[in-house]
Design an enzyme around this catalytic site. Structure first.
Site, mmCIF file in Angstrom:
data_model
loop_
_atom_site.group_PDB
_atom_site.id
_atom_site.type_symbol
_atom_site.label_atom_id
_atom_site.label_comp_id
_atom_site.label_asym_id
_atom_site.label_seq_id
_atom_site.Cartn_x
_atom_site.Cartn_y
_atom_site.Cartn_z
ATOM 1 N N HIS A 60 0.825 -1.210 0.000
ATOM 2 C CA HIS A 60 0.000 0.000 0.000
ATOM 3 C C HIS A 60 0.860 1.261 0.000
ATOM 4 O O HIS A 60 0.396 2.334 0.377
ATOM 5 C CB HIS A 60 -0.905 0.013 1.231
ATOM 6 C CG HIS A 60 -1.722 -1.220 1.393
ATOM 7 N ND1 HIS A 60 -2.648 -1.606 0.456
ATOM 8 C CD2 HIS A 60 -1.751 -2.179 2.365
ATOM 9 C CE1 HIS A 60 -3.222 -2.742 0.854
ATOM 10 N NE2 HIS A 60 -2.690 -3.102 2.006
ATOM 11 N N ASP A 72 -4.717 -7.318 11.578
ATOM 12 C CA ASP A 72 -4.095 -6.103 12.114
ATOM 13 C C ASP A 72 -4.605 -5.818 13.526
ATOM 14 O O ASP A 72 -3.827 -5.523 14.438
ATOM 15 C CB ASP A 72 -4.413 -4.885 11.227
ATOM 16 C CG ASP A 72 -3.706 -4.934 9.884
ATOM 17 O OD1 ASP A 72 -3.303 -6.024 9.454
ATOM 18 O OD2 ASP A 72 -3.573 -3.872 9.247
ATOM 19 N N HIS A 92 -7.171 -4.745 -0.742
ATOM 20 C CA HIS A 92 -6.479 -6.000 -1.055
ATOM 21 C C HIS A 92 -7.185 -6.719 -2.190
ATOM 22 O O HIS A 92 -6.967 -7.904 -2.417
ATOM 23 C CB HIS A 92 -6.448 -6.905 0.168
ATOM 24 C CG HIS A 92 -6.038 -6.214 1.413
ATOM 25 N ND1 HIS A 92 -6.931 -5.628 2.269
ATOM 26 C CD2 HIS A 92 -4.807 -5.970 1.920
ATOM 27 C CE1 HIS A 92 -6.265 -5.074 3.273
ATOM 28 N NE2 HIS A 92 -4.980 -5.255 3.082
#
Lengths: 333, 333
Positions: A57, A110, A219
């Protein structure tokens, strides 16, 4: 798909080594575990802002490390969460004695790994607060996510909280500010073409020659629907209306408008979308007073665009306007 | 190929309108004829730096207008030279009373049209000098070019001369400096995938699934040869060796190393190339003291990379380090 890489399992390591060489004045890169911290070392007496997430990213998050933004970033492998030990070590190294704010995008891995790191840091006696970013109005629940996904508001939260943190704000104030930024921001994106994962060589999805994925995740997760491509102005309106409805934004609101490139989309097209987005915002009575256009949160070589609208208040404006000096965002110094 | 556009013949106009909305503090955009000037107006007592060329290479040149870099930029249609009247009007509007420096990439149409504009400006009593940039070692003569093509050195020349111009340098000094930058810089690029012209929907060329175009031009012009893709380190060495041989660069030279993304190539891959390039430069005894990594001179959505090496002297270093405030390059202010 062709890429400029040496070995699939060395992509992140070698890119980090490149960042270290390219920005010796700004960054120090640690490998095993991987993290980036400011070249100047921890800023004593300042809350440390730490973020991280899967690689792919860029410039997020490593490109946002520096004065006025992050103190450290933890890059995972491509589209893979950073591990708790990465986050723990980066937080410890960047800690300046006033606590640590974790800015976490809402993806299951995450969230879990930042949570585990925070527990380890608590045991070490560090004060840690975490704010989860979940600004993507496209879908509720998704691959890798319970609830909404965290996207463009992350960039804005890191800049705004980073600016206010330099002025000496406490951990509590910054956590509240970060929560407020997330609460006042809404985003949505679309993809014209998938990205290719360089570790696997696989396209993230396939699209017909005239199809786009509306509400795409960073994603390549599915969005709201697969539709035929339309004119840029129509697509921009299709992104903007759900964003504006969701908060809801009201006539007279002062906003920051962020048009983000997902990777392969030329700047020329991003500005065409920006034109349509600001025109529409103005038509809805919003006052656009701050702007960002460019590829700041990408998805490798995905073609597409995402829009974020943030309702500003005085504190956010102050944080946004504050000097910043990172590889990807720099002004006032 | 899918794009975020409304009408093929409005791409440049609408993108310019988007730039005007996105950067009201930095830019003023004029349409018919198309050019961008600083929002602050002409800088009296300063030489005006003007560049331009076909659109599709953004952020070059419009994204380089602002304090410390260009005074005006003239975007042509996609991959099409700006017309003499554009250049004439932009130069007149940006002129601050100390003459005008035209920084021109070596493509036949650009050179001719800047030349015609300079003649018109001379008739109007303006002092104009032009410097032709031709740093691409890939090929001698090419589609659209007699001699070498102008590529990455253009970005460096605009930044370096722009910085020195703010300090009050004369037109003659700046023309010499620009010539010196061009003379001390060498570049070469490669493409993994072609770009698509959004005005025509056509790919600029076709490549096999494992082929790359080595020595690519920024409009998709053929390079030295079509070869099988190799590891990033090998490809970087294949670009660097002809660059280093050509000047030639010598042990002990202090250089600026610029790794440019051609559009669709992720930052992750650019940093992998940067790592290999700086490592190789150091191995050859060069001292890399200034760096630039990112998509600054692109070719729409082309995948690929270009490398520029510039041998620095004191004046160039001063110009490079000087404050700059443009949409695409900003530091020190």
């Amino acid at each position: 798909m062709k890429q400029l890489t040496n070995a699939p399992d060395q992509i992140v390591n070698e890119a980090l080594a490149g960042m270290a060489l390219a920005h010796p004045d700004l960054l120090r890169v640690h490998q095993s575990p991987n993290y980036l911290v400011r070249a100047s070392g921890p800023t004593l007496g300042k809350v440390a802002l730490i973020s991280g997430g899967g690689s792919g990213h860029e410039p997020m998050h490593g490109g946002f490390v520096g004065h006025g933004m992050l103190d450290a970033a933890c890059p995972g492998e491509i589209f893979t969460s950073p591990t708790p030990d990465q986050i723990q070590e980066a937080s410890t190294v960047a800690h300046g004695g006033k606590g640590v704010l974790h800015i976490v995008k809402n993806y299951t891995g995450d969230v879990l790994n930042f949570q585990m790191a925070a527990e380890l840091l608590h045991e070490d006696g560090l004060e840690v607060q975490a704010v989860i970013i979940d600004d993507d109005v496209a879908v509720k629940d998704s691959l890798y996510t319970a609830g909404r996904r965290g996207v463009g508001a992350t960039v804005l939260a890191e800049k705004i909280c980073g600016g206010v943190a330099e002025a000496g704000a406490s951990l509590g104030v910054l956590a509240n500010l970060c929560t407020a930024v997330n609460g006042s921001a809404r985003s949505m994106g679309l993809a014209l073409a998938p990205c290719t994962n360089p570790e696997t060589g696989q396209s993230s999805f396939t699209l017909g020659h005239d199809e786009i994925e509306f509400g795409i995740g960073i994603h390549g997760e599915p969005g709201r629907q697969r539709i035929k491509i339309e004119r840029a102005d129509t697509l921009t309106e299709m992104l903007m209306l759900p964003i504006l409805d969701d908060l809801p934004f009201k006539k007279g609101d002062e906003v920051l408008l962020f048009v983000d490139g997902l990777g392969a989309t030329p700047l020329l097209e991003l500005y065409i979308v920006y034109r349509a987005a600001e025109t529409l915002a103005t038509k809805h009575g919003l006052k656009v007073s701050r702007r960002l256009v460019g590829p700041y949160m990408t998805s490798l070589d995905m073609a597409g665009v995402a829009i974020t609208v943030l309702r500003l208040n005085d504190e956010m404006r102050k944080g946004w306007d504050a000097p910043v000096c990172t590889p990807a965002l720099r002004w006032g110094m």
